[in-house]
Design a protein around this motif. Structure first.
Motif, PDB file in Angstrom:
ATOM      1  N   UNK A 140      55.728  62.157  99.516  1.00 20.76           N
ATOM      2  CA  UNK A 140      53.998  62.004 100.121  1.00 20.76           C
ATOM      3  C   UNK A 140      53.455  62.512  98.934  1.00 20.76           C
ATOM      4  N   UNK A 141      53.869  63.311  98.046  1.00 25.61           N
ATOM      5  CA  UNK A 141      53.194  63.945  96.785  1.00 25.61           C
ATOM      6  C   UNK A 141      52.873  63.010  96.058  1.00 25.61           C
ATOM      7  N   UNK A 142      53.140  61.685  95.749  1.00 25.91           N
ATOM      8  CA  UNK A 142      52.771  60.611  94.551  1.00 25.91           C
ATOM      9  C   UNK A 142      51.479  60.229  94.962  1.00 25.91           C
ATOM     10  N   UNK A 143      50.764  59.687  94.362  1.00 21.49           N
ATOM     11  CA  UNK A 143      49.685  59.896  94.533  1.00 21.49           C
ATOM     12  C   UNK A 143      49.287  58.631  93.072  1.00 21.49           C
ATOM     13  N   UNK A 144      50.243  58.229  92.526  1.00 17.00           N
ATOM     14  CA  UNK A 144      50.216  56.640  91.636  1.00 17.00           C
ATOM     15  C   UNK A 144      49.921  56.030  92.477  1.00 17.00           C
TER      16      UNK A 144
END
Length: 287
Positions: A140-144
């Protein structure tokens, strides 16, 4: 071709929360680990990537000479969509999502209106979220960016003359391509051939669904947005894209259904509008 595109309603809403002074930062610390979606070593391209993409060095898919283009928006009611999907179910025995059903209707209406020769191959393209598709899933922390294009194709003649549920079924079945291997092959194909000019060819109809991205709730402190529209008409190799858009918080009285925005060559828009008017009246073109 664009390698990856994603519109992050999550980011916009966070920025709006910061502007209102209601949050001090993201709920989880975002990461930008591009290696998670990097090419394999060595790269390997498996079918069906080669069915839909080709190399056209020096020829941009966005340089097609189709004359002047115009943009138009159409309201789509929930009641009309429900009748349409029920009719598709009754006639075909298959259920379809809104994106599959309405996408098929608009794809067909567009090809009819543009009078593309029957022997031409036409393509339907859309982006698919791959966050839970890849192995392991993206955190969930991947904002790419985390989308890849999915395609289906048929001849213009078959699209226009065969029952419309067959077009919806093509879109439905195209989701079978959505596997970890497809994603990795697409990334590898890009890494191998990006400089050579990757294209999906001409007569590509790009569709995307913005209804659930969170745009309609973005509030920087002075109320919700009045309008959300794409700035470019270049999308997924198409110069005539279609967007499914939500009604916004500022759209008083527009709580039912949603709207669609389409860019189309000017010469074809009158015929396309006539098809959409029929749809609004419940005339779905079933034979």
């Amino acid at each position: 071709m664009q390698k990856f595109i994603v519109v992050r309603g999550q980011f916009f809403n966070l920025a709006a929360g910061l502007a209102r002074g209601e949050v001090s930062g993201p709920p989880v610390q975002p990461v930008w680990d591009r290696e998670k979606l990097g090419p394999r070593d060595p790269p390997r391209v498996e079918p069906p990537i080669g069915e839909f993409l080709r190399l056209d060095k020096g020829l941009s898919p966005y340089e097609q000479d189709i004359g002047p283009v115009v943009r138009a928006s159409f309201d789509v009611s929930d009641a009309c969509l429900d009748r349409f999907k029920k009719e598709l179910l009754d006639r075909s025995g298959s259920s379809f999502t809104t994106f599959e059903a309405l996408g098929a209707f608009m794809w067909r209406a567009k090809i009819k209106a543009t009078k593309i020769p029957g022997d031409e191959i036409v393509k339907y393209a859309y982006f698919l979220n791959i966050r839970k598709l890849v192995k392991p899933p993206l955190p969930p922390t991947f904002w790419g960016n985390a989308c890849v294009p999915i395609y289906t194709k048929t001849s213009a003649k078959d699209l226009v003359e065969k029952p419309i549920w067959e077009a919806a079924d093509l879109i439905k079945k195209s989701k079978r391509h959505a596997t970890d291997e497809y994603v990795r092959s697409y990334i590898d194909f890009q890494s191998l051939h990006y400089a050579e000019g990757i294209s999906a060819g001409k007569d590509v109809s790009g569709f995307t669904d913005w209804r659930h991205l969170g745009h309609s709730t973005v509030d920087f402190g002075w109320g919700g947005p009045v309008a959300v529209l794409p700035l470019s008409r270049h999308f997924l190799g198409s110069v005539e894209p279609c967007y499914f858009l939500p009604y916004l918080t500022a759209s008083v009285g527009k709580k039912d259904g949603f709207k669609v925005s389409i860019t189309l060559r000017e010469s074809a828009m009158p015929a396309f509008k006539a098809e959409m008017d029929k749809f609004g009246r419940g005339d779905f073109g079933f034979s």
